[in-house]
Design an enzyme around this catalytic site. Sequence first.
Site, PDB file in Angstrom:
ATOM      1  N   ASP A  40       0.710  -1.081  -0.029  1.00  0.00           N
ATOM      2  CA  ASP A  40      -0.045  -0.063   0.058  1.00  0.00           C
ATOM      3  C   ASP A  40       0.879   1.068   0.065  1.00  0.00           C
ATOM      4  O   ASP A  40       0.798   2.193  -0.734  1.00  0.00           O
ATOM      5  CB  ASP A  40      -0.945  -0.073   1.224  1.00  0.00           C
ATOM      6  CG  ASP A  40      -0.448  -0.115   2.522  1.00  0.00           C
ATOM      7  OD1 ASP A  40       0.641  -0.407   2.854  1.00  0.00           O
ATOM      8  OD2 ASP A  40      -1.360   0.009   3.646  1.00  0.00           O
ATOM      9  N   SER A  71     -13.913   2.054  27.751  1.00  0.00           N
ATOM     10  CA  SER A  71     -13.649   0.823  27.065  1.00  0.00           C
ATOM     11  C   SER A  71     -13.887  -0.448  27.705  1.00  0.00           C
ATOM     12  O   SER A  71     -13.360  -0.801  28.947  1.00  0.00           O
ATOM     13  CB  SER A  71     -12.222   0.516  26.463  1.00  0.00           C
ATOM     14  OG  SER A  71     -12.004  -0.708  25.890  1.00  0.00           O
ATOM     15  N   GLY A 128      -3.499  -6.245  18.407  1.00  0.00           N
ATOM     16  CA  GLY A 128      -2.237  -6.391  18.159  1.00  0.00           C
ATOM     17  C   GLY A 128      -2.216  -7.852  17.300  1.00  0.00           C
ATOM     18  O   GLY A 128      -1.058  -8.322  17.247  1.00  0.00           O
ATOM     19  N   GLY A 130      -3.072  -8.083  14.161  1.00  0.00           N
ATOM     20  CA  GLY A 130      -2.836  -7.686  12.592  1.00  0.00           C
ATOM     21  C   GLY A 130      -4.257  -7.902  11.948  1.00  0.00           C
ATOM     22  O   GLY A 130      -4.221  -7.867  10.806  1.00  0.00           O
ATOM     23  N   LEU A 131      -5.203  -7.466  12.681  1.00  0.00           N
ATOM     24  CA  LEU A 131      -6.782  -7.576  12.058  1.00  0.00           C
ATOM     25  C   LEU A 131      -6.960  -6.178  12.021  1.00  0.00           C
ATOM     26  O   LEU A 131      -8.282  -5.743  11.814  1.00  0.00           O
ATOM     27  CB  LEU A 131      -7.581  -8.464  12.763  1.00  0.00           C
ATOM     28  CG  LEU A 131      -7.234 -10.070  12.605  1.00  0.00           C
ATOM     29  CD1 LEU A 131      -8.236 -10.931  13.387  1.00  0.00           C
ATOM     30  CD2 LEU A 131      -7.110 -10.414  11.278  1.00  0.00           C
ATOM     31  N   SER A 132      -6.314  -5.057  12.442  1.00  0.00           N
ATOM     32  CA  SER A 132      -6.435  -3.766  12.383  1.00  0.00           C
ATOM     33  C   SER A 132      -7.724  -3.319  13.205  1.00  0.00           C
ATOM     34  O   SER A 132      -8.633  -2.707  13.040  1.00  0.00           O
ATOM     35  CB  SER A 132      -7.211  -3.261  11.133  1.00  0.00           C
ATOM     36  OG  SER A 132      -6.473  -3.544   9.966  1.00  0.00           O
ATOM     37  N   ASP A 178      -5.713  -0.307   5.811  1.00  0.00           N
ATOM     38  CA  ASP A 178      -6.517  -0.754   6.774  1.00  0.00           C
ATOM     39  C   ASP A 178      -7.857   0.092   7.151  1.00  0.00           C
ATOM     40  O   ASP A 178      -9.006  -0.476   7.090  1.00  0.00           O
ATOM     41  CB  ASP A 178      -5.810  -0.638   8.040  1.00  0.00           C
ATOM     42  CG  ASP A 178      -4.551  -1.614   7.983  1.00  0.00           C
ATOM     43  OD1 ASP A 178      -4.370  -2.533   7.025  1.00  0.00           O
ATOM     44  OD2 ASP A 178      -3.628  -1.648   8.759  1.00  0.00           O
TER      45      ASP A 178
END
Length: 392
Positions: A40, A71, A128, A130-132, A178
Amino acid sequence: MEALTSLDSMQLSFKEHFGRESEYTFFSPGRVNLIGEHTDYNGGHVFPCAISLGTWALAARRSDDRLRFFSMNLPRMGVLEFPARGLVYRPDASWANYLLGVVRMLEDAGYVLQTGFDVQLCGNLPSGAGLSSSASIEVLMAVLLNELCGFGLDRITLVKLAQKAENEFVGMNCGIMDQFAVGMGKKDCAILLDCNTLQYRYSPLDLPEAAIVIVNTNKRHSLTSSGYNDRRRDCELALADLQKVRPLQALGELTPAEFDRLAGQITNPVARRRARHAVYENARTLEAVEALEAADLAKFGRLMDASHVSLRDDYEVSCRELDLLAELAWKHPGVIGARMTGGGFGGCTVNLVQKAAIPDFEQVLREEYTKNIGYAPSFYVASIADGAARLA
Ligand code: GLA
């Protein structure tokens, strides 16, 4: 995977923490990238999709100009409070910086909040991994404020703003993939995006016999502290060398054949390998989308495998845990293709698996991985979802 908790308990929690009912509900997905990794920011193509794991936000407008965030994933941090204007990065604000960054980028673009908001987040994306999870939160906040403040910004502007928040406020120099996938996702489709021009099209993922299985190494990655920004620099070095002999804006403009002819101009051998990955991966992505659209799943799978090898050897963003998961998958008869996905250094693999073989695939990978690494991986059969939106 289930929601972390039901909408009812989110509402209860909102009431408990903010002392009133929530007024609005939004959902923002995570993403999995099928192919086109580390292309990208090199002006190449990517092929991600939004997934049904993601982040919910419950919100209510305030009569003053305070922002209050909570949260449900990090309850011990309690309710965090900020002014609605003039925000700067706060190391102690942890996850809230992703939201603050979006507020600040909106303000810098002339879209100033006139009231504050109470916002509660609840997510079921492994963080953390890597799935955004960060893009999910950023785009969520951008879409929420755009709607509730009536800014009238279009989706692509919001996507760019969310990326800017991550680049300039949080300090992670990520590309556009992402935020784009999270903001522009479409149910049952992957997105072929040209990151140079932001031209895109949806490609239906019509897979009657196969499924996309995400396997989490459960090894956390941290993109800022990892080599992500180093890889970007390596690619810039390579580009600068190539620009001495050829007018070029980005590595993504080169075909593999052109690259092979010019590669000798790149003096640093490491930068040369990084650039080779970027150029070949971009070509692989276009070839893979063509294969998928011609229903040639076997070819798509082979290109996924080749992507992993290139990320492992030329780009060096894989790790022992990801390599093991990929190798176990390649050996499994029910697997069509497998590769690491996302930034790397941990996180997840993405696997195209025959539906009937999924139980055995999970069992074999769980056993072998646990035996070698000492803890178990996690599995998610991905449903391909729409981009961030307000829920009725
Ligand atoms: C991270 C970044 C993206 C992209 C990928 C690698 O997810 O946020 O912009 O560079 O790594 O493909």
